[in-house]
Design a protein around this motif. Structure first.
Motif, PDB file in Angstrom:
ATOM      1  N   MET A 154      30.185  65.904 -84.357  1.00  0.00           N
ATOM      2  CA  MET A 154      31.143  66.880 -84.767  1.00  0.00           C
ATOM      3  C   MET A 154      31.808  67.519 -83.551  1.00  0.00           C
ATOM      4  O   MET A 154      32.996  67.834 -83.592  1.00  0.00           O
ATOM      5  CB  MET A 154      30.483  67.937 -85.637  1.00  0.00           C
ATOM      6  N   GLN A 155      31.060  67.703 -82.500  1.00  0.00           N
ATOM      7  CA  GLN A 155      31.616  68.286 -81.281  1.00  0.00           C
ATOM      8  C   GLN A 155      32.756  67.431 -80.744  1.00  0.00           C
ATOM      9  O   GLN A 155      33.767  67.951 -80.280  1.00  0.00           O
ATOM     10  CB  GLN A 155      30.520  68.457 -80.225  1.00  0.00           C
ATOM     11  N   LYS A 156      32.614  66.120 -80.837  1.00  0.00           N
ATOM     12  CA  LYS A 156      33.646  65.204 -80.355  1.00  0.00           C
ATOM     13  C   LYS A 156      34.973  65.461 -81.076  1.00  0.00           C
ATOM     14  O   LYS A 156      36.023  65.609 -80.445  1.00  0.00           O
ATOM     15  CB  LYS A 156      33.188  63.762 -80.593  1.00  0.00           C
ATOM     16  N   TYR A 157      34.923  65.548 -82.413  1.00  0.00           N
ATOM     17  CA  TYR A 157      36.144  65.739 -83.186  1.00  0.00           C
ATOM     18  C   TYR A 157      36.696  67.157 -83.039  1.00  0.00           C
ATOM     19  O   TYR A 157      37.912  67.352 -83.055  1.00  0.00           O
ATOM     20  CB  TYR A 157      35.904  65.377 -84.650  1.00  0.00           C
ATOM     21  N   ALA A 158      35.833  68.127 -82.880  1.00  0.00           N
ATOM     22  CA  ALA A 158      36.297  69.493 -82.634  1.00  0.00           C
ATOM     23  C   ALA A 158      37.017  69.573 -81.299  1.00  0.00           C
ATOM     24  O   ALA A 158      38.054  70.230 -81.181  1.00  0.00           O
ATOM     25  CB  ALA A 158      35.122  70.466 -82.669  1.00  0.00           C
ATOM     26  N   PRO A 165      28.206  77.332 -87.008  1.00  0.00           N
ATOM     27  CA  PRO A 165      27.804  77.300 -88.419  1.00  0.00           C
ATOM     28  C   PRO A 165      28.641  78.266 -89.272  1.00  0.00           C
ATOM     29  O   PRO A 165      29.007  77.953 -90.402  1.00  0.00           O
ATOM     30  CB  PRO A 165      26.335  77.711 -88.383  1.00  0.00           C
ATOM     31  N   HIS A 166      28.961  79.427 -88.711  1.00  0.00           N
ATOM     32  CA  HIS A 166      29.774  80.388 -89.456  1.00  0.00           C
ATOM     33  C   HIS A 166      31.152  79.806 -89.770  1.00  0.00           C
ATOM     34  O   HIS A 166      31.661  79.963 -90.884  1.00  0.00           O
ATOM     35  CB  HIS A 166      29.927  81.689 -88.657  1.00  0.00           C
ATOM     36  N   THR A 167      31.750  79.119 -88.810  1.00  0.00           N
ATOM     37  CA  THR A 167      33.058  78.512 -89.019  1.00  0.00           C
ATOM     38  C   THR A 167      32.998  77.479 -90.134  1.00  0.00           C
ATOM     39  O   THR A 167      33.888  77.418 -90.993  1.00  0.00           O
ATOM     40  CB  THR A 167      33.562  77.843 -87.722  1.00  0.00           C
ATOM     41  N   LEU A 168      31.949  76.673 -90.133  1.00  0.00           N
ATOM     42  CA  LEU A 168      31.802  75.652 -91.171  1.00  0.00           C
ATOM     43  C   LEU A 168      31.608  76.283 -92.546  1.00  0.00           C
ATOM     44  O   LEU A 168      32.202  75.844 -93.534  1.00  0.00           O
ATOM     45  CB  LEU A 168      30.624  74.733 -90.839  1.00  0.00           C
ATOM     46  N   ARG A 169      30.797  77.331 -92.625  1.00  0.00           N
ATOM     47  CA  ARG A 169      30.572  78.019 -93.912  1.00  0.00           C
ATOM     48  C   ARG A 169      31.867  78.642 -94.414  1.00  0.00           C
ATOM     49  O   ARG A 169      32.212  78.536 -95.590  1.00  0.00           O
ATOM     50  CB  ARG A 169      29.491  79.094 -93.770  1.00  0.00           C
ATOM     51  N   HIS A 170      32.583  79.302 -93.513  1.00  0.00           N
ATOM     52  CA  HIS A 170      33.827  79.956 -93.904  1.00  0.00           C
ATOM     53  C   HIS A 170      34.851  78.910 -94.360  1.00  0.00           C
ATOM     54  O   HIS A 170      35.521  79.094 -95.385  1.00  0.00           O
ATOM     55  CB  HIS A 170      34.389  80.776 -92.739  1.00  0.00           C
TER      56      HIS A 170
END
Length: 101
Positions: A1-5, A22-27
C-alpha cells in the motif's frame, strides 16, 4: 500500500498524503459507504463504534455531496441552470475555498 500511496502522492501532492494511516483508511471507507447511500447506523456498526456521534465525525459531507445538495436546492426553487461554475473562473476564490477544507 505504501508503494501506491507514494505514487499517488507524486501525482497529486496536494491531495494525497505521502503516508497512509489507519485513520485515513477508516475515514475513506466511511466516506465511500456514505456516498454509496449506506445508512449511517450500518457504517457505525462496520467501524465498530458504540455511539453514532463518533461515526458522524467520519461521515462529514464531501465536496460532491455538498455540490449535489446545492444543485438540488436550486432545482427546488425552480432555477433550472444555476451558474454553479462561476467560482472556477476566479483563482483567488478557488484558493480560498480550498483553504477551507
Amino acid at each position: 500500500m505504501q508503494k501506491y500511496a507514494s505514487l499517488a502522492h507524486i501525482a497529486y501532492p496536494d491531495l494525497v498524503p505521502s503516508t497512509p494511516t489507519p485513520h485515513t483508511l477508516r475515514h475513506s471507507r466511511a466516506m465511500h459507504l456514505l456516498q454509496a447511500g449506506v445508512n449511517l447506523v450500518y457504517i457505525r456498526d462496520l467501524l465498530g463504534h458504540v455511539s453514532i456521534q463518533t461515526t458522524e465525525i467520519y461521515a462529514r459531507a464531501d465536496s460532491k455531496l455538498k455540490r449535489e445538495a446545492l444543485e438540488n436546492a436550486f432545482s427546488d426553487l425552480g432555477i433550472t441552470e444555476p451558474d454553479v461554475k462561476s467560482w472556477e473562473k476566479d483563482p483567488k476564490l478557488k484558493a480560498f475555498l480550498k483553504s477551507l477544507a
